[in-house]
Design a protein around this motif. Structure first.
Motif, PDB file in Angstrom:
ATOM      1  N   ARG A   1      29.092  36.297  46.880  1.00  0.00           N
ATOM      2  CA  ARG A   1      29.502  36.240  45.487  1.00  0.00           C
ATOM      3  C   ARG A   1      31.020  36.424  45.391  1.00  0.00           C
ATOM      4  O   ARG A   1      31.586  37.359  45.975  1.00  0.00           O
TER       5      ARG A   1
ATOM      6  N   THR B   1      32.945  37.322  42.971  1.00  0.00           N
ATOM      7  CA  THR B   1      33.390  38.562  42.312  1.00  0.00           C
ATOM      8  C   THR B   1      33.323  39.766  43.247  1.00  0.00           C
ATOM      9  O   THR B   1      33.941  40.797  42.965  1.00  0.00           O
ATOM     10  N   ASN B   2      32.585  39.640  44.338  1.00  0.00           N
ATOM     11  CA  ASN B   2      32.577  40.709  45.341  1.00  0.00           C
ATOM     12  C   ASN B   2      33.717  40.539  46.344  1.00  0.00           C
ATOM     13  O   ASN B   2      34.048  41.485  47.064  1.00  0.00           O
TER      14      ASN B   2
ATOM     15  N   ARG C   1      38.412  41.460  43.931  1.00  0.00           N
ATOM     16  CA  ARG C   1      38.116  42.658  43.145  1.00  0.00           C
ATOM     17  C   ARG C   1      39.219  43.009  42.153  1.00  0.00           C
ATOM     18  O   ARG C   1      39.360  44.157  41.759  1.00  0.00           O
ATOM     19  N   HIS C   2      40.003  42.012  41.743  1.00  0.00           N
ATOM     20  CA  HIS C   2      41.071  42.274  40.784  1.00  0.00           C
ATOM     21  C   HIS C   2      40.469  42.508  39.397  1.00  0.00           C
ATOM     22  O   HIS C   2      39.632  41.710  38.934  1.00  0.00           O
ATOM     23  N   PRO C   3      40.858  43.586  38.680  1.00  0.00           N
ATOM     24  CA  PRO C   3      40.248  43.890  37.366  1.00  0.00           C
ATOM     25  C   PRO C   3      40.397  42.763  36.354  1.00  0.00           C
ATOM     26  O   PRO C   3      39.443  42.447  35.634  1.00  0.00           O
TER      27      PRO C   3
ATOM     28  N   MET D   1      37.965  40.030  37.185  1.00  0.00           N
ATOM     29  CA  MET D   1      36.592  40.434  36.838  1.00  0.00           C
ATOM     30  C   MET D   1      36.364  40.280  35.332  1.00  0.00           C
ATOM     31  O   MET D   1      35.317  39.768  34.899  1.00  0.00           O
ATOM     32  N   ASP D   2      37.330  40.721  34.527  1.00  0.00           N
ATOM     33  CA  ASP D   2      37.190  40.591  33.069  1.00  0.00           C
ATOM     34  C   ASP D   2      37.125  39.128  32.655  1.00  0.00           C
ATOM     35  O   ASP D   2      36.340  38.745  31.784  1.00  0.00           O
TER      36      ASP D   2
ATOM     37  N   ILE E   1      36.010  36.599  34.370  1.00  0.00           N
ATOM     38  CA  ILE E   1      34.711  36.042  34.740  1.00  0.00           C
ATOM     39  C   ILE E   1      33.615  36.562  33.812  1.00  0.00           C
ATOM     40  O   ILE E   1      32.768  35.810  33.319  1.00  0.00           O
ATOM     41  N   ILE E   2      33.628  37.872  33.536  1.00  0.00           N
ATOM     42  CA  ILE E   2      32.557  38.482  32.743  1.00  0.00           C
ATOM     43  C   ILE E   2      32.604  37.999  31.296  1.00  0.00           C
ATOM     44  O   ILE E   2      31.573  37.671  30.691  1.00  0.00           O
TER      45      ILE E   2
END
Length: 433
Positions: free
Chosen positions: A145, A147-148, A151-153, A156-157, A159-160
């Protein structure tokens, strides 16, 4: 012919032959022998069908066209049709593999990173640029994956939240990246990364250049406007005061003119609209003229020597005059009175070189790498005293780049500096005949 007829006609003929054969046996040997003969014939036919079904089953486990079994009866047509289907399938697979290889080759040559993921963000493929940008390794990370792996915040935001209309700008692995996620098909997504580090650096240099140029021009303009206001407000100034003001305004006007000329020179050197016009450069005559100008600038305060032991070269005389003059002028400005300035033109194994060695104040190591930046100053207060524009070494750098050469700087604080303009061996002028 109808495929169904091809299958059923031979089958019906075989059954008819079984019945006829059993009837003949019945007529000559009795009912028991006829039934036995019919049962044996049917058993053989069933065995043959099972045999070919088994061969078909084994082939389906590894359906290669070269291993297609032969058949008998209706099985001949079945295997023939399967062979054609398999060959067509292999041809289509080969075409798809070729297109996929071309696609990956094209993606590998792109200047941007490309990552292909499935609908749940598992890595399927990425090009080498994406591996560099994001720290991925296709062999190691395929099937994991994304996103694993990243790991940049901010990533991640991004993508989410799923706001893919606008690209994301983030700093990762020392680079400024512009990241854009593009959904395509039903179960695929493409992640595109663009390295904006260089463009950001160029934009910053442009902003700094404008700010520094504005500052450099504002100072003399402030002086000139101030004296003009005094002259307007006090028309009866003493002659000595007026002459002093006029002298200062003339100096500041000359400073602005020098700055504008250097900016125009630098702009021309960087422009692709002005290619280098090569000619034979008479280096000895050029350097002798520069030394005469240097003696006039120094006013006898420095010991300036010149050694010429090298060939003429191919280049642009006016550009080299500007570069060499800037190197010599800098040496005069930053060398105290009674200091030595040695100029040398010589041929080396690497090619011709012009060196300027002084016994001046020197430059600390951390400043050397930035000396050729526009308006970069080691000591701003001293630069104002020497009336430099802050563009001289930038001009030298670009002149050398246009001549396929380089500028090498060595310096020790309180001991002096050496500036070497190194030209390639191919620049040596060869007289024909």
């Amino acid at each position: 012919m109808n495929p169904q007829l091809i299958f059923w006609v031979p089958a019906m003929l075989r059954l008819l032959l079984v019945v006829i054969g059993a009837g003949v046996v019945w007529a000559f040997f009795g009912a028991a022998a006829g039934l036995a003969a019919a049962l044996l014939a049917v058993t053989v036919l069933v065995f043959l069908q099972l045999y070919y079904l088994n061969r078909l089953d084994r082939w389906l486990d590894n359906p290669e066209s070269e291993k297609m079994p032969d058949g008998w009866g209706a099985w001949t047509d079945v295997f023939s049709r399967l062979y054609k289907m398999r060959r067509n399938d292999e041809r289509h697979q080969a075409e798809l593999a070729e297109w996929l290889a071309r696609f990956r080759q094209a993606m590998s040559l792109l200047p941007d990173g490309v990552v292909i993921m499935d609908d749940v963000l598992f890595l399927e493929w990425c090009n080498p640029i994406a591996q560099t940008h994001l720290g991925l390794d296709l062999e190691r990370d395929k099937g994991m994956r994304v996103t694993n792996l990243i790991r940049h915040p901010d990533f991640m935001d991004y993508i989410i939240l799923g706001r893919y209309e606008q690209p994301l700008t983030l700093t990762l692995r020392g680079r400024k990246l512009v990241v854009h996620l593009i959904p395509f098909e039903n179960r695929r997504q493409i992640l595109v990364t663009h390295d904006a580090t260089e463009s950001e650096r160029i934009d910053m240099m442009r902003r700094d250049f404008i700010a520094n140029a504005s500052h450099e021009l504002r100072t003399p303009l402030t002086v000139i406007n101030g004296f003009l206001e005094i002259a307007c407000a006090q028309p009866n100034l003493e002659v000595a005061t007026r002459q002093s003001h006029l002298k200062l305004m003339s100096e500041q006007g000359q400073r602005m003119q020098n700055l504008v000329e250097d900016m125009l020179t630098l702009s021309r050197l960087e422009s692709t609209d002005f290619p280098l016009r090569r000619e034979k450069v008479h280096v000895k005559a050029l350097l002798e003229q520069i030394v005469r100008e240097a003696d006039a600038l120094s006013g006898g305060k420095h010991k300036i020597s010149l050694t010429v032991d090298g060939p003429d070269i191919q280049g642009n005389t006016e550009e080299l005059r500007s570069a060499f003059t800037n190197l010599v002028t800098n040496a005069i400005r930053y060398t105290p009175a009674q200091g030595k300035i040695d100029l040398q033109w010589q041929n080396t194994a690497q090619g011709p070189q012009f060196s300027v060695r002084d016994s001046g104040i020197g430059i600390s190591r951390e400043h050397i790498v930035r000396l050729t930046e526009r308006f970069y100053r080691v000591d701003k207060s001293r630069s104002r005293e020497t009336q430099g524009t802050g563009l001289g070494l930038a001009i030298v750098k670009h002149v050398m780049l246009r001549h396929q050469g380089k500028l090498v700087i060595e310096s020790t604080v309180n001991e002096g500096s050496t500036f070497v303009a190194q030209f390639p061996a191919s620049s040596v002028h060869c007289d024909n005949g």
